[in-house]
Write an enzyme that holds these catalytic residues in place. Structure first.
Site, short mmCIF file in Angstrom:
data_model
loop_
_atom_site.label_atom_id
_atom_site.label_comp_id
_atom_site.label_asym_id
_atom_site.label_seq_id
_atom_site.Cartn_x
_atom_site.Cartn_y
_atom_site.Cartn_z
N ASP A 109 -8.83 3.01 -2.84
CA ASP A 109 -10.13 3.57 -1.87
C ASP A 109 -11.52 3.94 -2.20
O ASP A 109 -11.59 5.12 -2.62
CB ASP A 109 -9.50 4.81 -0.19
CG ASP A 109 -8.06 4.22 0.11
OD1 ASP A 109 -8.54 2.93 0.26
OD2 ASP A 109 -7.18 5.10 0.94
N ASP A 132 1.15 -0.77 0.30
CA ASP A 132 -0.09 -0.02 0.18
C ASP A 132 0.80 0.94 0.30
O ASP A 132 2.42 1.28 -0.29
CB ASP A 132 -1.04 -0.24 1.90
CG ASP A 132 -1.64 1.17 1.38
OD1 ASP A 132 -2.07 1.58 1.00
OD2 ASP A 132 -2.34 1.89 2.59
N GLU A 178 3.00 5.18 -3.79
CA GLU A 178 2.54 6.15 -4.73
C GLU A 178 4.06 6.53 -5.07
O GLU A 178 3.83 6.73 -6.26
CB GLU A 178 1.68 7.35 -5.28
CG GLU A 178 0.19 6.37 -4.98
CD GLU A 178 -0.25 5.10 -3.65
OE1 GLU A 178 0.24 5.33 -3.13
OE2 GLU A 178 -0.87 4.55 -3.74
O1 MIG Z 1 -4.18 6.26 4.80
O2 MIG Z 1 -3.47 0.72 5.82
O3 MIG Z 1 -5.84 2.05 0.21
O4 MIG Z 1 -6.56 -0.43 1.98
O5 MIG Z 1 -6.36 -0.33 4.06
C1 MIG Z 1 -4.82 4.56 4.23
C2 MIG Z 1 -4.88 1.19 5.84
C3 MIG Z 1 -3.48 3.70 4.26
C4 MIG Z 1 -5.02 3.28 2.10
C5 MIG Z 1 -5.55 1.82 1.43
C6 MIG Z 1 -6.82 0.72 2.53
C7 MIG Z 1 -5.85 0.69 4.01
C8 MIG Z 1 -5.02 1.88 4.36
N1 MIG Z 1 -4.71 2.23 3.76
#
Ligand code: MIG
Length: 803
Positions: free
Chosen positions: A489, A411, A414
């Site tokens: 999200d 995650d 980016e």
């Molecule tokens: O700032 O890890 O898209 O799937 O549950 C949020 C917590 C960070 C974003 C991800 C989401 C995940 C969440 N993450």
């Protein structure tokens, strides 16, 4: 520079000027590469990679950069059947077996035609550039004429209707919590589009990782253009003539994955976050208790000690290895999240080790790149450095090798940074880019992909010959070699269900077939109806995972009352029954490059009706899905491609080439099977491998005509399939009004656990009197209303049913 376009640009008070190649002064040709020099200090390199894939590079100041790409697969092999050239007064022409590439002598403009002389694609202004006084280098630009009735598809994860004509997009991977329909850019960076006009299709892959833009006739109605704020104009023209060919060739160019472990095609349960251990077990046990099949359960960031990657919060999870092994005994794989940010903390070994090994990104003048993410201040490994990727691989030893985690979820790659306006690294951050040192402007769009690639290598290194499973949020072209993806999200709204459908189809034709959405929506709470409609489409997405942010109530399949639980179970069971079909589609994706999800334009691009159609899609060769994405639906109009289609629920048939109303009470979603298909079914299992399969069901949908279906099987795990331990079976069905013939051919060496097929025939136009063939074991009593069943040996060669 943001507003750069193809007309003059105001930059820092001065008007930017566009430059163009001059006339051709020299052309040389070595092997399959043409080098063209133009009078305005432009060098053009044209490389023929195959009869249908042509690479174009344009060097300003006669300089071509060192050639390097993260997207192109090392294993891609050039394959040229025919290559010829000719010259006339005003142009050079390169002839391949399928296309002619014309290059104008006066300005190096390119036109590409098929062998009937029809125009496939042509430069408008063609290549041009602007100087970039702020950063140095150039803004490299390309423009093309839009052809009559041309439609544009692809480009990764754009949340818009399928045809992108009339719109402009940007690629700059962004953390877009709660993104909206039409918002751009989103998380993923796939600078590849496909186009079709008059039954002619082609694609363009602009392999440039800088911030890039695509304009499909928004700025000027009949011009498509694409440009990037740095790097080279470096693009691949990919010929069709079918959209399917284009998508397949793009996948071959940018690479195919290994077979996923079969469990990864099961249902996955996720939430932010399941903790402590007792909560995880409560969910896993409840799923088993209610007989809702599930193969994977996820741990989000709270499993870690203060969000430090590769650690455990031992209060919440006192015995990770023990828990993972108990879950394993229940038939669950455990998947954990790993983010890129490493907490700045002198007592944290990963941080210390990272400093010692010099793995972290630095700002232009030397200090480390520091940014806030979940753990607080973090440094970030430079995943574009091969040494850093090796270091990262080593970190997985305990998690994978010892603790027994089966898959990793990447995650925030980016990369996302909190509390800064750009939501990412500043532009000046330095990256190695595999020995091509550069700033973040160039590395941003590949950062997530390189993280996930390193993670994939890490999982594979310690998985003891098991197949890795990865899921990533950001990526660049070629990511499909390493990972699956999810669309980020999203929100629990009906509009987002529509968006989910669009994004999965779009990513699938953009190379990333292994894709899914957060079922039910990440943000907010779905109504039972919305969750139901969402799971109905999602069981036909290659990745099928419920996830939610935990900002509201529960979002497990059993959280919405009994009626919903029953419908949801029925659909997840359907996914498990069809696993051998999905697994085969995956194999075909790897073998042929064909996307698993296919918009109808990929089925019959000559049919004008489907070019603007968004909702329906094919799931593999034989299943047509038309999702319900509106509340209170009793049904919907479904467009059927030409041919005959069977309603999966009741066996009734429809003739394609038109729209028809289909009822869809909440218990059903329109699912249709192509006539002539042979669909393999496993029995329902609670998880992959739960049962020894003693009989495989083959449902044969009668057709008066011939159709061949495939079935691929292997161990579902491990790498023996690479040594030939798999089987590929083809079933050809040929029907007339008095007879059906099914022929099977088998290749490969995998021995399935079952020794017979239950053959279930649907839609026979006659009552079966006679059954002939090798391997008939036993007829059953079922023989009415076109429905007939017979058990046959797994090695049968031919089966003939007749009156
Ligand atoms: O700032 O890890 O898209 O799937 O549950 C949020 C917590 C960070 C974003 C991800 C989401 C995940 C969440 N993450």
């Amino acid at each position: 520079m943001e507003e750069s376009n193809l007309i003059s640009t105001e930059t820092m008070g001065s008007v930017q000027q566009e430059f163009y190649p001059g006339s051709i002064t020299n052309i040389t040709f070595e092997k399959e590469t043409f080098l063209i020099e133009c009078s305005n200090q432009v060098t053009i390199q044209i490389t023929i990679l195959s009869d249908d894939i042509i690479r174009f590079r344009y060097g300003v100041d006669n300089v071509l950069e060192r050639d390097f790409s993260y997207a192109i697969d090392d294993k891609f092999e050039k394959n040229i059947i025919n290559l010829d050239t000719s010259e006339s007064d005003d142009q050079y022409t390169i002839h391949t077996a399928t296309i002619d590439i014309e290059i104008k002598k006066s300005n190096a403009a390119i036109s590409i035609r098929n062998k009937d002389g029809e125009l496939i694609n042509e430069d408008e202004k063609g290549f041009h550039w602007e100087d970039n006084p702020t950063y140095g280098g150039h803004i490299v630009e390309m423009s093309k004429n839009i052809q009559d009735a041309e439609c544009f598809y692809g480009l990764g994860d754009k949340a818009v209707k399928s045809n992108m004509r009339g719109r402009r997009f940007k690629n700059w991977g962004s953390d877009v919590y709660g993104f909206q329909k039409d918002q751009d850019p989103l998380y993923k960076n796939i600078p590849f589009y496909l186009a079709t006009h008059q039954d002619i299709s082609y694609g363009i892959f602009f392999d440039n990782s800088f911030e890039s833009f695509f304009d499909f006739g928004q700025e000027r109605r009949l011009t498509t253009s694409f440009w990037a704020h740095g790097g080279e104009m470096n693009y691949y023209f990919i010929n069709g003539p079918q959209l399917m060919d284009v998508a397949a060739r793009y996948v071959k160019l940018t690479g195919t994955p290994e077979m996923p472990p079969m469990w990864a095609l099961g249902y996955h349960q996720c939430k932010w976050s399941y903790y402590p251990e007792s909560k995880v077990k409560e969910v896993s046990s409840k799923l088993r208790e209610l007989s809702i099949p599930c193969d994977a359960i996820y741990l989000d960031i709270d499993y870690m000690d203060g969000f430090r990657c590769f650690t455990w919060d031992l209060e919440k999870f006192p015995d990770p290895k023990g828990m993972v092994s108990e879950l394993k005994d229940q038939g669950f794989k455990t998947v954990v999240i790993i983010d890129p940010g490493i907490k700045v903390d002198k007592d944290y070994d990963v941080f210390q080790d990272g400093i010692k090994n010099d793995v972290f990104c630095r700002r232009a003048d030397g200090p480390y790149m520091k940014g806030k993410v979940w753990p607080g201040d973090c440094y970030f490994p430079d995943f574009t450095n091969p040494k850093v990727r090796d270091w990262w691989v080593g970190l997985f030893e305990e998690l994978i090798g010892e603790t027994g985690i089966a898959g990793v979820w990447n995650d925030m790659n980016e990369p996302a940074v909190m509390e800064v306006e750009s939501k990412t690294f500043p532009n000046d951050v330095r990256h190695d880019y595999d020995g091509n040192p550069c700033s973040h402007r160039k590395a941003h769009n590949v950062y997530g992909m390189q993280m996930t690639r390193a993670t994939y290598d890490g999982v594979k290194a310690f998985a003891k010959n098991k197949r890795p499973f990865l899921i990533t949020r950001s990526c660049y072209s070629g990511i499909q070699r390493f990972s699956s993806g999810w669309t980020g999200d999203n929100i629990a709204t009906w509009e987002h269900l529509w968006v989910a459908n669009m994004m999965c189809q779009r990513l699938s034709i953009s190379g990333l077939s292994f894709i899914g959405t957060d079922i039910g929506g990440f943000i907010d709470q779905p109504t039972p109806e919305l969750y139901t409609r969402w799971i109905q489409i999602a069981v036909f997405h290659p990745l099928c995972r419920t996830h939610s942010s935990g900002d509201h109530g529960d979002q497990e399949p059993y959280s919405f009352g009994e009626r919903t639980t029953n419908i949801v179970r029925k659909f997840i069971e359907l996914r498990y029954k069809l696993l051998p079909y999905l697994y085969t589609s995956f194999y075909q994706y790897i073998r042929d490059g064909y996307p698993i999800l296919r918009p109808l334009s990929f089925v019959d691009q000559a049919d004008q009706n489907v070019l603007y159609r968004d909702d329906e899609f094919m799931h593999g060769d034989n299943i047509l899905i038309s999702p319900i994405t509106e509340a209170n639906s009793k049904g919907r109009y479904v467009y059927f491609p030409k041919g005959k289609w069977y309603n999966y629920w009741n066996g009734s048939t429809v003739n394609g080439g038109d729209e028809h109303w289909v009822d869809a009470p909440l218990e059903e979603m329109p699912i249709f099977i192509k006539a002539g298909a042979v669909l393999p079914h496993y029995p329902v299992q609670q998880y992959v491998g739960e049962k020894v399969i003693v009989q495989l069901t083959l449902v044969v949908y009668y057709n008066d005509g011939q159709l061949t279906s495939e079935l691929y099987e292997d161990e579902g795990e491990g790498y023996d399939y690479e040594k030939g331990i798999y089987t590929l079976k083809t079933f050809s069905q040929e029907g007339s009004d008095s007879e059906v013939v099914i022929k099977q051919s088998i290749s490969g060496h995998f021995k399935a656990s079952y020794s017979s097929y239950k053959m279930v025939f649907i839609g026979l136009p006659f009552e079966v009197k006679d059954v002939k063939g090798t391997g008939v074991i036993q007829r059953t009593d079922v023989n009415e209303n076109g429905h007939f069943e017979v058990d046959v040996d797994v090695n049968f060669g031919e089966l003939v049913l007749s009156i």
